[in-house]
Design a protein around this motif. Structure first.
Motif, PDB file in Angstrom:
ATOM      1  N   GLY A 147      72.679  90.217  41.806  1.00 21.72           N
ATOM      2  CA  GLY A 147      73.427  90.174  43.059  1.00 21.72           C
ATOM      3  C   GLY A 147      73.281  91.466  43.854  1.00 21.72           C
ATOM      4  O   GLY A 147      73.062  91.443  45.073  1.00 21.72           O
ATOM      5  N   LEU A 148      73.399  92.595  43.167  1.00 13.82           N
ATOM      6  CA  LEU A 148      73.242  93.883  43.859  1.00 13.82           C
ATOM      7  C   LEU A 148      71.827  94.046  44.397  1.00 13.82           C
ATOM      8  O   LEU A 148      71.627  94.481  45.540  1.00 13.82           O
ATOM      9  CB  LEU A 148      73.565  95.039  42.903  1.00 13.82           C
ATOM     10  N   ALA A 188      68.071  92.707  50.903  1.00 17.31           N
ATOM     11  CA  ALA A 188      68.393  92.165  52.234  1.00 17.31           C
ATOM     12  C   ALA A 188      68.745  93.297  53.196  1.00 17.31           C
ATOM     13  O   ALA A 188      68.336  93.268  54.366  1.00 17.31           O
ATOM     14  CB  ALA A 188      69.546  91.168  52.125  1.00 17.31           C
ATOM     15  N   ALA A 189      69.482  94.304  52.731  1.00 14.26           N
ATOM     16  CA  ALA A 189      69.846  95.440  53.590  1.00 14.26           C
ATOM     17  C   ALA A 189      68.597  96.222  53.998  1.00 14.26           C
ATOM     18  O   ALA A 189      68.463  96.623  55.165  1.00 14.26           O
ATOM     19  CB  ALA A 189      70.838  96.355  52.868  1.00 14.26           C
ATOM     20  N   ALA A 207      72.688  99.944  56.731  1.00 17.46           N
ATOM     21  CA  ALA A 207      73.501  98.808  57.160  1.00 17.46           C
ATOM     22  C   ALA A 207      74.467  99.278  58.240  1.00 17.46           C
ATOM     23  O   ALA A 207      74.867 100.441  58.245  1.00 17.46           O
ATOM     24  CB  ALA A 207      74.280  98.248  55.972  1.00 17.46           C
ATOM     25  N   SER A 227      66.625  94.124  56.512  1.00 16.17           N
ATOM     26  CA  SER A 227      67.304  94.145  57.807  1.00 16.17           C
ATOM     27  C   SER A 227      67.086  95.478  58.519  1.00 16.17           C
ATOM     28  O   SER A 227      66.828  95.516  59.725  1.00 16.17           O
ATOM     29  CB  SER A 227      68.797  93.876  57.600  1.00 16.17           C
ATOM     30  N   THR A 232      71.254  91.971  47.431  1.00 14.41           N
ATOM     31  CA  THR A 232      71.965  92.582  48.567  1.00 14.41           C
ATOM     32  C   THR A 232      71.214  93.806  49.083  1.00 14.41           C
ATOM     33  O   THR A 232      71.030  93.970  50.296  1.00 14.41           O
ATOM     34  CB  THR A 232      73.395  92.972  48.138  1.00 14.41           C
ATOM     35  N   PHE A 233      70.781  94.670  48.162  1.00  7.05           N
ATOM     36  CA  PHE A 233      70.033  95.870  48.575  1.00  7.05           C
ATOM     37  C   PHE A 233      68.728  95.482  49.276  1.00  7.05           C
ATOM     38  O   PHE A 233      68.344  96.087  50.272  1.00  7.05           O
ATOM     39  CB  PHE A 233      69.699  96.749  47.363  1.00  7.05           C
TER      40      PHE A 233
END
Length: 168
Positions: free
Chosen positions: A78-79, A85-86, A38, A89, A82-83
């Motif tokens: 949630g984590l 998506a990171a 990120a 990306s 997020t991971f």
């Protein structure tokens, strides 16, 4: 379905315990790997790494406490989102940093990590949505064993994929 829920809770709790422990064992290496995942500025790397490890450890604690389990599973989802998506990306930007989720792996980020995280999201979601029941001891033991085996397979996911990729 009670045993599926127990197995999924065990799987999620153990995986987060392993990831937090492995990141603590090589905290500097984990922190150095974050900019590859990120866009993080230099001063924010260590605090972000500490927050990630703390939240992962918190998940493993919360899912072990029946009254706190829903919060632990929600935090896990949630984590993991997020991971995921990171990682997506980073892959879209062409970043191929090594995945440090389970320690000092040199396996570069790839679609396999998206698959692994999707499996964990499914397990955490199932555990959160399935109702509590009145399990018997033998069934609970089997479900915990299945969760343990699942956690070992998830923690070894890179090695398993590499093994089969070499033989094809």
């Amino acid at each position: 379905m009670e045993y599926v829920r127990i197995g999924c809770v065990c799987l999620v709790g153990l995986v987060f315990a392993v990831t937090a422990t492995s990141k603590l064992r090589d905290f500097q290496g984990f922190a150095r790997s974050l900019p590859g995942l990120a866009p993080v500025s230099g001063k924010a790397v260590r605090p972000l790494a500490a927050v990630v490890v703390a939240l992962e450890a918190l998940v493993s604690i919360l899912v072990a406490v029946p009254t706190a389990r829903p919060y632990g599973l929600a935090l896990a989802c949630g984590l993991l989102v997020t991971f995921t998506a990171a990682i997506a990306s980073a892959l879209r930007r062409g970043q191929r940093a090594p995945c440090r989720c389970f320690g000092t792996s040199l396996a570069p980020l790839s679609a396999r990590h998206l698959v692994r995280n999707s499996l964990l999201i499914a397990a955490a979601t199932l555990a959160a949505l399935l109702p509590d029941g009145s399990p018997v001891l033998a069934g609970t033991a089997m479900a915990l064993g299945a969760g343990l085996i699942g956690a070992i397979l998830i923690a070894s996911f890179d090695d398993i994929v590499d093994l089969f990729a070499r033989n094809t």
